[in-house]
Design an enzyme around this catalytic site. Structure first.
Site, PDB file in Angstrom:
ATOM      1  N   HIS A 192      -7.676  -4.977  -1.534  1.00 59.83           N
ATOM      2  CA  HIS A 192      -6.635  -4.241  -0.817  1.00 59.83           C
ATOM      3  C   HIS A 192      -6.577  -4.708   0.641  1.00 59.83           C
ATOM      4  O   HIS A 192      -7.579  -4.695   1.344  1.00 59.83           O
ATOM      5  CB  HIS A 192      -6.907  -2.742  -0.877  1.00 59.83           C
ATOM      6  CG  HIS A 192      -5.707  -1.914  -0.545  1.00 59.83           C
ATOM      7  ND1 HIS A 192      -4.778  -1.543  -1.491  1.00 59.83           N
ATOM      8  CD2 HIS A 192      -5.269  -1.401   0.632  1.00 59.83           C
ATOM      9  CE1 HIS A 192      -3.833  -0.823  -0.927  1.00 59.83           C
ATOM     10  NE2 HIS A 192      -4.107  -0.724   0.371  1.00 59.83           N
ATOM     11  N   SER A 242       0.842  -1.196   0.000  1.00 57.13           N
ATOM     12  CA  SER A 242       0.000   0.000   0.000  1.00 57.13           C
ATOM     13  C   SER A 242       0.884   1.256   0.000  1.00 57.13           C
ATOM     14  O   SER A 242       1.716   1.418  -0.884  1.00 57.13           O
ATOM     15  CB  SER A 242      -0.958  -0.043   1.193  1.00 57.13           C
ATOM     16  OG  SER A 242      -1.951   0.937   1.090  1.00 57.13           O
ATOM     17  N   ASP A 285      -9.426  -3.745  -6.228  1.00 55.66           N
ATOM     18  CA  ASP A 285      -8.656  -2.739  -5.492  1.00 55.66           C
ATOM     19  C   ASP A 285      -8.616  -1.463  -6.321  1.00 55.66           C
ATOM     20  O   ASP A 285      -8.299  -1.508  -7.515  1.00 55.66           O
ATOM     21  CB  ASP A 285      -7.234  -3.269  -5.240  1.00 55.66           C
ATOM     22  CG  ASP A 285      -6.355  -2.301  -4.471  1.00 55.66           C
ATOM     23  OD1 ASP A 285      -6.868  -1.285  -3.959  1.00 55.66           O
ATOM     24  OD2 ASP A 285      -5.135  -2.572  -4.383  1.00 55.66           O
TER      25      ASP A 285
END
Length: 440
Positions: free
Chosen positions: A409, A225, A379
């Site tokens: 995610h 991320s 995502d």
């Protein structure tokens, strides 16, 4: 906010007055009716907190759990739990108890795992940057590979403790020395302190790798991320350093890589898919940069990009570069709005390659190390990874790409938290990561 004086004595007063009242402690100070009143008050506050938190939860757009996901109900309940946490955080912040970010940090840290006899684990500092080193106890010939891990959390939450399970698993399975970097967090330490700490820790490890039984030519940086953002930015920052060993590889796990276009196909298709909703992505990104979150509406379009930069960035950031197969679930190009000059000045930091590594110049991209990119179908950041993959391959950089068709995610982060929250996509992604590391 003015607080109403509490008629109930403070804990210190109760402890002082209860001395000599027997082994029941402070409860013996209270009459039975007072104890019952406190219990009722506690129950009332708990129920009130729940309903207020749920009210804040319903302010957000409803989640859309794709029917194609085989474990969709597990994701739905995870979404309910997390949104309750977000709602409770907002409620506590509005009544002046604590900032929501502190509750989110506590939730993400969770319960620390038990000791692991397979690893030697030690907390150190690399030039004042906190790190935790995981050293496998299994025997090996020669020096091991070394991996620096930059955790996710939009620069505002996440920690060494939160990623303890992830780093333990990867260190043991790949027989690598792992260094989890505890960089400083915003807002206490404003951006780009997070990037600076990661650069500092990486340089220190490159220079001292042999002290930890690591081959300096086999050092990899890795992050998920926003940690993937930091990984990409650190790799770019080191391409011209001739006084340091070159990085062996970089690993980007569903990374955020650009602040130019928040209307790519993956943003349109997955804007309401947990865990990372589009609204949450933009809001936390602005908070990370210490910008007014009300600017989020502007970022739905290109209105924060001047015409000359718009043409430049469209070479790298455009739905035209996304393979057609990833538009099958729907994509509708949005009209471009005129530039608001004052908005551009406020949002200029979004275009810095430290925040948006996809916008680095070709001369930097061409010198990056071998790369592993993991993307997830469900995502909002999927297309950031696809676009970076294309840029790297266009410059001859070797890319290993892992796409999780049922991934979302955060699935890698959850992969070692136990059955209730583990998803098959996360387990598959972990296996691919370990296989890549073993080849380095």
């Amino acid at each position: 906010m003015n607080r109403i004086a509490n008629p109930v004595p403070s804990p210190s007063e109760i402890l002082q007055k209860s001395e000599g009242k027997g082994s029941h402690g402070w409860l013996s100070y209270l009459a039975p009716s007072s104890t019952a009143m406190l219990l009722l008050l506690g129950i009332f506050l708990a129920v009130l907190t729940f309903f207020v938190a749920m009210a804040f939860y319903h302010e957000h757009p409803k989640a859309e759990i794709p029917h194609e996901l085989s474990q969709r109900w597990r994701l739905y309940f995870l979404h309910l739990f997390l949104n309750f946490g977000f709602g409770l955080g907002k409620f506590l912040e509005r009544i002046g108890v604590l900032k929501d970010i502190y509750l989110l940090r506590a939730i993400m840290d969770g319960i620390p795992p038990f000791k692991d006899k397979r690893l030697l684990i030690k907390d150190l500092s690399f030039e004042k940057v906190k790190v935790r080193i995981y050293h496998p106890k299994m025997s090996t010939t020669g020096q091991r590979r070394g991996v620096l891990y930059f955790h996710g959390g939009v620069g505002q939450f996440g920690s060494i403790q939160a990623y303890e399970r992830t780093c333990r698993h990867l260190a043991w399975k790949s027989n690598s020395v792992f260094v989890s970097v505890g960089y400083r967090l915003a807002p206490e330490h404003p951006y780009p302190a997070q990037f600076e700490d990661c650069v500092t820790a990486t340089i220190h490890f490159l220079r001292t790798a042999q002290d930890y039984g690591v081959d300096p030519s086999r050092i990899i940086i890795c992050g998920d991320s926003s940690g993937g953002t930091l990984t990409a930015a650190v790799a770019q920052a080191l391409v011209n350093r001739r006084d340091l060993p070159q990085l062996r590889a970089q690993i980007l796990i569903y990374p955020f890589l650009q602040g130019v276009d928040f209307d790519l196909p993956s943003y349109q298709q997955n804007k309401a898919v947990p865990i990372l909703l589009k609204e949450r992505t933009v809001t936390f990104g602005l908070r990370y940069l210490n910008k007014d979150v009300r600017l989020a509406e502007t970022l739905d379009r290109w209105s924060h990009i001047p015409e000359d930069l718009r043409l430049k960035y469209k070479k790298w950031v455009s739905a035209d570069h996304i393979p057609q197969e990833f538009k099958a679930r729907g994509y509708q190009p949005s009209p471009t709005l005129p530039l608001a000059e004052e908005i551009f000045e406020m949002l200029r930091p979004l275009l810095n390659p430290v925040f948006s590594p996809l916008l680095a110049e070709d001369s930097v991209i061409a010198r990056l190390p071998e790369t592993f990119i993991l993307t997830c179908e469900y995502d909002v950041l999927r297309d950031d990874g696809l676009l970076y993959k294309k840029r790297l391959e266009d410059h001859g950089i070797k890319v290993t790409w892992c796409h999780l068709q049922e991934g979302f995610h955060g699935t890698i982060f959850l992969a070692n938290w136990g059955r209730p929250v583990v998803f098959r996509s996360g387990e598959k992604g972990m296996e691919k990561l370990v296989n890549f590391l073993r080849l380095m």
